[in-house]
Write a protein that holds these residues in place. Structure first.
Motif, PDB file in Angstrom:
ATOM      1  N   PRO A 255       0.819  -1.207   0.000  1.00  0.00           N
ATOM      2  CA  PRO A 255       0.000   0.000   0.000  1.00  0.00           C
ATOM      3  C   PRO A 255       0.857   1.263   0.000  1.00  0.00           C
ATOM      4  CG  PRO A 255       0.075  -0.938   2.199  1.00  0.00           C
ATOM      5  CD  PRO A 255       0.763  -1.922   1.294  1.00  0.00           C
ATOM      6  N   HIS A 279      -6.342   4.839  -4.831  1.00  0.00           N
ATOM      7  CA  HIS A 279      -7.183   3.691  -5.165  1.00  0.00           C
ATOM      8  C   HIS A 279      -7.303   3.513  -6.681  1.00  0.00           C
ATOM      9  CE1 HIS A 279      -9.514   3.620  -1.068  1.00  0.00           C
ATOM     10  NE2 HIS A 279      -8.258   3.180  -0.962  1.00  0.00           N
ATOM     11  N   ARG A 283      -3.844   0.899  -5.839  1.00  0.00           N
ATOM     12  CA  ARG A 283      -3.116   0.737  -4.585  1.00  0.00           C
ATOM     13  C   ARG A 283      -4.025   1.020  -3.390  1.00  0.00           C
ATOM     14  NH1 ARG A 283       2.103   1.484  -6.434  1.00  0.00           N
ATOM     15  NH2 ARG A 283       3.013   0.961  -4.415  1.00  0.00           N
ATOM     16  N   SER A 284      -3.778   0.280  -2.329  1.00  0.00           N
ATOM     17  CA  SER A 284      -4.450   0.539  -1.064  1.00  0.00           C
ATOM     18  C   SER A 284      -3.682   1.627  -0.308  1.00  0.00           C
ATOM     19  CB  SER A 284      -4.511  -0.746  -0.240  1.00  0.00           C
ATOM     20  OG  SER A 284      -5.162  -1.780  -0.960  1.00  0.00           O
ATOM     21  N   ARG A 308     -10.916   0.390   0.055  1.00  0.00           N
ATOM     22  CA  ARG A 308     -10.385  -0.618  -0.862  1.00  0.00           C
ATOM     23  C   ARG A 308      -9.791  -1.762  -0.047  1.00  0.00           C
ATOM     24  NH1 ARG A 308      -5.777  -2.193  -3.905  1.00  0.00           N
ATOM     25  NH2 ARG A 308      -6.240  -2.518  -6.110  1.00  0.00           N
ATOM     26  N   ARG A 309      -9.943  -2.966  -0.537  1.00  0.00           N
ATOM     27  CA  ARG A 309      -9.357  -4.109   0.155  1.00  0.00           C
ATOM     28  C   ARG A 309      -7.850  -3.880   0.317  1.00  0.00           C
ATOM     29  NH1 ARG A 309      -8.315 -10.078  -1.299  1.00  0.00           N
ATOM     30  NH2 ARG A 309      -9.141 -11.244   0.497  1.00  0.00           N
ATOM     31  N   GLY A 310      -7.381  -4.019   1.517  1.00  0.00           N
ATOM     32  CA  GLY A 310      -5.973  -3.761   1.797  1.00  0.00           C
ATOM     33  C   GLY A 310      -5.705  -2.438   2.483  1.00  0.00           C
ATOM     34  N   ASP A 311      -6.698  -1.540   2.544  1.00  0.00           N
ATOM     35  CA  ASP A 311      -6.534  -0.305   3.313  1.00  0.00           C
ATOM     36  C   ASP A 311      -6.310  -0.663   4.783  1.00  0.00           C
ATOM     37  OD1 ASP A 311      -6.928   1.198   1.045  1.00  0.00           O
ATOM     38  OD2 ASP A 311      -9.016   1.712   1.501  1.00  0.00           O
TER      39      ASP A 311
END
Length: 468
Positions: A255, A279, A283-284, A308-311
């Motif tokens: 990220p 995003h 990218r997170s 977002r997935r990974g934030d």
């Protein structure tokens, strides 16, 4: 490779075999094949290899060339003076003195005017003719003496991180200017081999490097360190959008790091736009949050930009109870440092307001509230030993209003997450990467085993990176 007679996820006498980089079999009664290496664990605990979810590899490697002001800790102006003047005697003429681990209040009253706040004027009284730079323990601040300021032309530097006095003169205090300093001071890159070897001996099989604002050359250097065998672990590297993944084995981009400081918080609309742009680049975001206002601003920005997935939230030093449902419902994990309330107990007791003490470095209450949690050492700003973090997480029994301590297995699991999804625990099962840590003792003896006797073996991609 076969490990026999280990305890795995609470099941004793378990055998684990891997072929190449992947686990092939798990069970009981497995026998070594012809020519296969094997280890009898003797009841020792076999766990997924520890992943340090928040560390700073380059800064940790640079400790080898630094003067430690926290080991043993400097507590008086006289001690600071002696430590720096001893370094001056030891180093060749013209070499920089790089000090680390300082924090305001460490030295008490340095004189009648500074009240413990270190600046160029104070450093000049100690050393004037050699360049000196001292890093604050938080990592947010560097303090330079006048010789260093002159060599780097700090007085004419237009960057907002240059702190100035009422007359417009640089105080020698530089905020969030690590990359600028590294570029302008120059010198050779630190050697990470010693850091990697020490981490392998602690059972670490992976790092998430949380250094903000890495350039493409920084990222390429990290990848080269892996390719050249200087780093034995996996590295998941935070990086701004637009950076290219070098596609080196065991190296991935993660990220984008966002640093927040209460004295220079971005307007909400600008922060929302920055998150949306990140995003959109695929990218997170990983947001540094150590105060209540930083967390609230981050929650507002993610509400508007979308999660977002990974934030993820880095540190989460102050998390009000009413924020826990938001974190759970939005699936945003907290990457915490359970050893900080132990290492910095006196400082927090002095500096954190009484009404925020119950919200300080939450752990058990986050997990109980359904929030994903993982741990990182934040080395070199915290101790690099993950087992010290584990012990701190287990022994936090005096918190108010309730203990934030967790069980040993829960504490160890804080280091078993996927690099990309740190709250998602890795398993020891067929098909999983053979990233493993074998401990000499079973779980019930871990906390009483001396650290030097803890790790029996560490494996990354099925290869031994450490054997006791």
């Amino acid at each position: 490779m076969l490990i026999r007679n280990a305890e795995v996820f609470g099941r004793a006498d378990t055998d684990v075999r891997w072929v190449g980089e992947r686990i092939a079999e798990c069970g009981r009664g497995l026998r070594a094949k012809v020519g296969e290496d094997e280890i009898d664990a003797g009841g020792g605990w076999l766990i997924p290899g520890l992943h340090d979810h928040h560390t700073h590899l380059r800064a940790t490697a640079a400790l080898a060339e630094s003067i430690r002001l926290d080991a043993p800790p400097v507590r008086t102006g006289e001690q600071l003076t002696e430590r720096l003047r001893q370094a001056d005697r030891d180093l060749p003429a013209g070499a920089w003195i790089r000090g680390v681990g300082y924090h305001d209040g460490m030295t008490g009253m340095l004189d009648d005017n500074t009240a413990g706040v270190l600046d160029r004027r104070t450093l000049d009284r100690i050393l004037r003719d050699r360049p000196v730079r001292i890093q604050h323990r938080s990592g947010a601040l560097w303090i330079l003496n006048s010789r260093a300021c002159e060599m780097l032309d700090v007085d004419r530097c237009p960057l907002p991180g240059v702190e100035r006095d009422a007359d417009g003169r640089a105080t020698g205090r530089l905020w969030r200017m690590d990359s600028w300093l590294a570029e302008h001071v120059g010198g050779t890159a630190p050697d990470p081999a010693q850091v990697s070897a020490a981490a392998a001996a602690l059972g670490i099989t992976g790092f998430t490097d949380a250094t903000p604002g890495l350039s493409q050359s920084d990222i390429d250097r990290y990848a080269d360190w892996l390719a050249d065998g200087l780093i034995l672990q996996r590295v998941h590297c935070m990086a701004p959008p637009g950076r290219t993944d070098p596609r080196t084995p065991r190296f991935t981009l993660g990220p984008t790091k966002f640093l927040l400081d209460d004295t220079a918080l971005p307007p909400l609309d600008e922060f929302i736009a920055a998150v949306q742009s990140t995003h959109a680049a695929g990218r997170s975001v990983a947001v540094h949050c150590v105060t209540r206002v930083q967390l609230i601003l981050t929650m507002a920005a993610l509400d508007a930009a979308g999660v977002r997935r990974g934030d993820r939230i880095e540190h989460g030093a102050i998390i009000p109870a009413d924020s826990i449902p938001w974190l759970r419902e939005h699936g945003v994990p907290v990457i915490t440092q359970p050893h900080f309330p132990v290492e910095r107990a006196d400082q927090y007791a002095r500096e954190v307001p009484a009404d925020e003490q119950p919200d300080l470095w939450r752990l058990r209450s986050l997990l109980a509230g359904g929030v994903g949690v993982a741990a990182g050492t934040d080395a070199p700003f915290g101790d690099a030993d993950p087992w010290g973090v584990v012990r701190a997480a287990v022994h936090r029994t005096t918190d108010s209003p309730g203990p934030e301590s967790v069980s040993l297995t829960t504490a160890v699991a804080l280091f078993s997450g996927e690099p990309q999804l740190p709250a998602h625990r890795r398993a020891i099962e067929p098909g999983a990467p053979a990233d493993l840590t074998l401990l000499h003792p079973p779980p019930n003896e871990v906390l009483t085993t001396p650290p030097a006797d803890l790790i029996a073996a560490t494996f990354v991609d099925g290869n031994a990176t450490y054997l006791a």
